[in-house]
Design a protein around this motif. Structure first.
Motif, PDB file in Angstrom:
ATOM      1  N   ASP A 415       0.816  -1.218   0.000  1.00 35.39           N
ATOM      2  CA  ASP A 415       0.000   0.000   0.000  1.00 35.39           C
ATOM      3  C   ASP A 415       0.843   1.257   0.000  1.00 35.39           C
ATOM      4  O   ASP A 415       0.636   2.165  -0.792  1.00 35.39           O
ATOM      5  CB  ASP A 415      -0.858   0.046   1.280  1.00 35.39           C
ATOM      6  CG  ASP A 415      -2.133  -0.736   1.076  1.00 35.39           C
ATOM      7  OD1 ASP A 415      -2.306  -1.278  -0.025  1.00 35.39           O
ATOM      8  OD2 ASP A 415      -2.913  -0.806   2.041  1.00 35.39           O
ATOM      9  N   SER A 416       1.805   1.266   0.943  1.00 34.82           N
ATOM     10  CA  SER A 416       2.559   2.506   1.080  1.00 34.82           C
ATOM     11  C   SER A 416       3.457   2.726  -0.135  1.00 34.82           C
ATOM     12  O   SER A 416       3.673   3.857  -0.557  1.00 34.82           O
ATOM     13  CB  SER A 416       3.377   2.512   2.376  1.00 34.82           C
ATOM     14  OG  SER A 416       4.279   1.454   2.341  1.00 34.82           O
ATOM     15  N   GLU A 433      -5.552   9.548   0.614  1.00 35.99           N
ATOM     16  CA  GLU A 433      -6.046   8.199   0.856  1.00 35.99           C
ATOM     17  C   GLU A 433      -7.307   8.360   1.686  1.00 35.99           C
ATOM     18  O   GLU A 433      -7.314   9.131   2.646  1.00 35.99           O
ATOM     19  CB  GLU A 433      -4.981   7.490   1.689  1.00 35.99           C
ATOM     20  CG  GLU A 433      -5.001   6.020   1.564  1.00 35.99           C
ATOM     21  CD  GLU A 433      -3.896   5.452   2.441  1.00 35.99           C
ATOM     22  OE1 GLU A 433      -2.718   5.563   2.052  1.00 35.99           O
ATOM     23  OE2 GLU A 433      -4.225   4.952   3.520  1.00 35.99           O
ATOM     24  N   TYR A 434      -8.347   7.631   1.313  1.00 33.52           N
ATOM     25  CA  TYR A 434      -9.611   7.773   2.030  1.00 33.52           C
ATOM     26  C   TYR A 434      -9.986   6.426   2.648  1.00 33.52           C
ATOM     27  O   TYR A 434     -10.119   5.417   1.948  1.00 33.52           O
ATOM     28  CB  TYR A 434     -10.688   8.242   1.037  1.00 33.52           C
ATOM     29  CG  TYR A 434     -12.068   8.342   1.635  1.00 33.52           C
ATOM     30  CD1 TYR A 434     -13.118   7.585   1.117  1.00 33.52           C
ATOM     31  CD2 TYR A 434     -12.329   9.169   2.717  1.00 33.52           C
ATOM     32  CE1 TYR A 434     -14.392   7.665   1.658  1.00 33.52           C
ATOM     33  CE2 TYR A 434     -13.592   9.260   3.267  1.00 33.52           C
ATOM     34  CZ  TYR A 434     -14.624   8.504   2.740  1.00 33.52           C
ATOM     35  OH  TYR A 434     -15.875   8.584   3.295  1.00 33.52           O
ATOM     36  N   ASP A 435     -10.110   6.439   3.989  1.00 32.60           N
ATOM     37  CA  ASP A 435     -10.522   5.236   4.707  1.00 32.60           C
ATOM     38  C   ASP A 435     -12.055   5.175   4.684  1.00 32.60           C
ATOM     39  O   ASP A 435     -12.719   5.997   5.325  1.00 32.60           O
ATOM     40  CB  ASP A 435      -9.992   5.319   6.150  1.00 32.60           C
ATOM     41  CG  ASP A 435     -10.276   4.042   6.911  1.00 32.60           C
ATOM     42  OD1 ASP A 435      -9.453   3.671   7.735  1.00 32.60           O
ATOM     43  OD2 ASP A 435     -11.335   3.412   6.684  1.00 32.60           O
ATOM     44  N   ILE A 436     -12.587   4.221   3.920  1.00 38.04           N
ATOM     45  CA  ILE A 436     -14.023   4.239   3.638  1.00 38.04           C
ATOM     46  C   ILE A 436     -14.862   4.029   4.891  1.00 38.04           C
ATOM     47  O   ILE A 436     -15.810   4.760   5.149  1.00 38.04           O
ATOM     48  CB  ILE A 436     -14.361   3.181   2.561  1.00 38.04           C
ATOM     49  CG1 ILE A 436     -13.691   3.596   1.244  1.00 38.04           C
ATOM     50  CG2 ILE A 436     -15.865   3.053   2.363  1.00 38.04           C
ATOM     51  CD1 ILE A 436     -13.810   2.591   0.127  1.00 38.04           C
ATOM     52  N   ALA A 437     -14.479   3.059   5.715  1.00 38.92           N
ATOM     53  CA  ALA A 437     -15.289   2.777   6.899  1.00 38.92           C
ATOM     54  C   ALA A 437     -15.245   3.937   7.892  1.00 38.92           C
ATOM     55  O   ALA A 437     -16.267   4.315   8.469  1.00 38.92           O
ATOM     56  CB  ALA A 437     -14.807   1.497   7.551  1.00 38.92           C
ATOM     57  N   HIS A 442      -6.448  10.924   4.494  1.00 34.47           N
ATOM     58  CA  HIS A 442      -5.042  11.195   4.796  1.00 34.47           C
ATOM     59  C   HIS A 442      -4.453  11.919   3.598  1.00 34.47           C
ATOM     60  O   HIS A 442      -4.243  11.303   2.555  1.00 34.47           O
ATOM     61  CB  HIS A 442      -4.279   9.878   5.000  1.00 34.47           C
ATOM     62  CG  HIS A 442      -4.840   9.053   6.101  1.00 34.47           C
ATOM     63  ND1 HIS A 442      -4.257   8.953   7.334  1.00 34.47           N
ATOM     64  CD2 HIS A 442      -5.943   8.265   6.147  1.00 34.47           C
ATOM     65  CE1 HIS A 442      -4.973   8.145   8.099  1.00 34.47           C
ATOM     66  NE2 HIS A 442      -6.013   7.714   7.387  1.00 34.47           N
ATOM     67  N   PRO A 443      -4.167  13.202   3.714  1.00 34.04           N
ATOM     68  CA  PRO A 443      -3.684  13.945   2.548  1.00 34.04           C
ATOM     69  C   PRO A 443      -2.197  13.728   2.305  1.00 34.04           C
ATOM     70  O   PRO A 443      -1.462  13.353   3.217  1.00 34.04           O
ATOM     71  CB  PRO A 443      -3.941  15.401   2.930  1.00 34.04           C
ATOM     72  CG  PRO A 443      -3.934  15.406   4.410  1.00 34.04           C
ATOM     73  CD  PRO A 443      -4.358  14.057   4.894  1.00 34.04           C
ATOM     74  N   GLY A 524      -7.384   8.794  -3.753  1.00 34.09           N
ATOM     75  CA  GLY A 524      -7.879   9.947  -4.513  1.00 34.09           C
ATOM     76  C   GLY A 524      -6.715  10.724  -5.099  1.00 34.09           C
ATOM     77  O   GLY A 524      -5.612  10.745  -4.547  1.00 34.09           O
ATOM     78  N   SER A 525      -6.947  11.301  -6.253  1.00 34.59           N
ATOM     79  CA  SER A 525      -5.921  12.172  -6.818  1.00 34.59           C
ATOM     80  C   SER A 525      -6.594  13.298  -7.596  1.00 34.59           C
ATOM     81  O   SER A 525      -7.716  13.133  -8.091  1.00 34.59           O
ATOM     82  CB  SER A 525      -4.992  11.382  -7.739  1.00 34.59           C
ATOM     83  OG  SER A 525      -5.707  10.969  -8.884  1.00 34.59           O
TER      84      SER A 525
END
Ligand code: C2E
Ligand code: CA
Ligand code: CA
Length: 534
Positions: A415-416, A433-437, A442-443, A524-525
């Motif tokens: 991931d990283s 990065e968007y944590d859906i739950a 995290h920008p 996201g980008s």
């Protein structure tokens, strides 16, 4: 005139028949078809009336049963057998174990075990030379009387055979409830057509017995084809006209002395390096090894896509975790724990192991359910090897390791790396990065520097809308995107004018799914549109 006696004639003649030895015993040998050695014999009663000639057991046994006389007849046979064995022992003739039939009426209102023990002791016959045949119908209904008789016979040391297995209704259940030592299958199920419907029934019967590792004697085998067929199923013990009809004592003793002898053994052929079927014996060396030296391991059978777990050791339960009991594991259908994909991985590995005869490995995710801990997903590395087969049924051995932690860690590294690549590959790109739950964002560093976002944005995207990064006319669309992410959309893309400057960016989301196929993260980008659309 020689003819079948009427019921009245039988009842009238019974006492005289016992006293005058009109009753006598014939013996039918049981042979290992593979080795040609004799493994035992069955004692069968005969009635030769001076007046009416030979009477068949099929005619007179039911009469004796109806009239409470079968007990006398069965003890008569038992005594004749003991007398014969005693004679052999005295004369130094090596004798095979003899099976004696027990009628289901013998245990009603009689002390069957007590009485046969008296007779056995009178002739001082070693118990290992006697086997008791019980019929399936005696055992039906899980009769507690039958269970207690079986227990007593076992405590004394008798081997018990289940006669005519498969002729009744609930064969499988009976085998689960009754701990018999040998199973006798009647070949009349097979009729003439080896491999036909009868063959299917027989082969599934033999398989059921294999799971219990109980030896099988095929009875009523008349042709070489039938015997070879049974052998191909891994069932070598044969009793039938092919080898011999039931013959009188003297003839039997002659026949037996001409043959080599061997004991009956469990039927599964265990592949090289593994001791014979002692995996199922709780006190065996193999079991000791299985539990103490090999790590987490399971033994299961595989046939035509069907898997059944036969044994797992303590470490297996510990490794899987979730506080499962052995019974829970044995009762579950293993494929229920696999997704289609992971089942394919596992099955392919198993087939490779069957083909190569070597150990083959794979990694796969499984779903685990336990009554006490609920549900979880674990990643398992399995090393699978075939340890034996009986026809098309394979006995497999798997060592497993629960690698869920390593796997998750590994995924995190991937991931990283991915994040780093996303960020560095493209200039003029804002990434997050968007944590859906958790609905947390995290920008990337650029987002923080250029847009003044904190390291963690909760309740995303509301703060970004409030800050005017996403203009109000795009706010609802952008909110809707996040609902779609939750529902598992894979990709989203649109040109959105961002910031107070309303600079057009291509905004993209790519969703990442966990091993259950549940969306858990979205990348996201926002890429600056270089050629401004007019
Ligand atoms: P069973 O216990 O299933 O005995 C096997 C029967 O199959 C015997 O019939 C035997 O002669 C017959 N048989 C063996 N090989 C073949 C073969 O290749 N082809 C065919 N067609 N038949 C074969 P038998 O001796 O007539 O006995 C019939 C039944 O009578 C026995 O079936 C058993 O239920 C009962 N029986 C016999 N002796 C006793 C006994 O001492 N006590 C009790 N309670 N029942 C007995
Ligand atoms: Ca029998
Ligand atoms: Ca039988």
């Amino acid at each position: 005139m020689y003819r079948v006696m009427t019921e009245e004639e039988m009842l009238e003649g019974f006492e005289a028949a016992i006293a005058d030895e009109q009753f006598y015993v014939c013996y039918q040998p049981q042979i290992n078809h593979m080795s040609g050695r004799i493994v035992g014999a069955e004692a069968l009663i005969r009635w030769k009336s001076p007046e009416f000639g030979v009477q068949f057991p099929g005619d007179f046994i039911p009469v004796l049963e109806r009239n409470n006389l079968i007990y006398r007849a069965d003890l008569f046979v038992f005594e004749a057998v003991c007398r014969m064995i005693r004679k052999c022992l005295d004369e130094g003739i090596s004798i095979v174990p003899i099976s004696v039939n027990m009628s289901r009426y013998d245990i009603i209102d009689h002390d069957y075990v007590g009485d046969i023990e008296k007779i056995r002791k009178k002739y001082n016959v070693p118990i290992k030379l006697l086997r008791i045949e019980i019929t399936e119908s005696t055992a039906i209904g899980g009769s507690s009387l039958m269970m207690s008789i079986l227990d007593r016979l076992h405590v004394c040391g008798y081997m018990v055979e289940m006669d005519d297995f498969g002729s009744g209704y609930s064969s499988l259940n009976i085998l689960k409830d009754l701990d018999v030592d040998v199973i006798k299958l009647d070949m009349s199920f097979l009729s003439e057509n080896v491999g036909g419907r009868g063959g299917v029934i027989i082969s599934s019967m033999v398989q059921m017995t294999k799971w219990l590792n109980t030896p099988v004697i095929a009875e009523g085998v008349e042709t070489v084809e039938q015997a070879d067929y049974m052998q191909s199923l891994g069932c070598n013990y044969i009793q039938g006209y092919l080898y011999s009809k039931p013959v009188p004592e003297e003839e039997f003793l002659k026949l037996m002395q001409k043959m080599d002898q061997e004991p009956i053994k469990p039927a599964i052929s265990i592949a090289k390096g593994m001791g014979a079927g002692s995996f199922w014996d709780p006190d065996s060396f193999e079991t000791l090894i299985f539990n103490d030296f090999v790590g987490a391991a399971a033994i299961f059978s595989y046939e035509d896509g069907k898997v059944e777990i036969l044994r797992v050791n303590k470490k297996y339960l510990e490794e899987v975790g979730m506080n499962l009991t052995e019974q829970e594991v044995l009762n579950s259908n293993p494929w229920d724990n696999h997704s289609e994909n992971s089942r394919k991985i596992y099955e392919d590995t198993m087939l490779r192991a069957i083909e190569s005869g070597e150990e083959e490995s794979c990694e796969h995710w499984r779903h685990i359910h336990s009554r006490c801990c609920g549900d979880d997903h674990i990643c398992v590395r399995a090393h699978i090897r075939m340890i034996g087969n009986a026809g098309k049924q394979y006995i497999m051995y798997a060592r497993i390791r629960n690698i869920t932690k390593e796997k998750r860690l590994f995924n995190a590294v991937v991931d990283s790396e991915k994040r780093f690549r996303y960020a560095s590959e493209q200039a003029n790109v804002y990434a997050w990065e968007y944590d859906i739950a958790k609905r947390e964002m995290h920008p990337c560093f650029r987002c923080m520097r250029d847009l003044g976002l904190p390291m963690l944005v909760k309740n995303y995207p509301e703060p970004a809308i409030e800050m005017g990064i996403f203009p109000p006319d795009y706010a609802d669309m952008y909110r809707d995107w996040h609902r779609q992410l939750e529902q598992g959309v894979e990709k989203l893309e649109a040109v959105i004018p961002l910031t107070v400057g309303r600079v057009p960016f291509i905004v993209r989301y790519t969703t990442e799914f966990d091993e259950n196929g549940k969306p858990y993260k979205a990348y996201g980008s926002a890429t600056l549109v270089v050629d401004n659309p007019v």
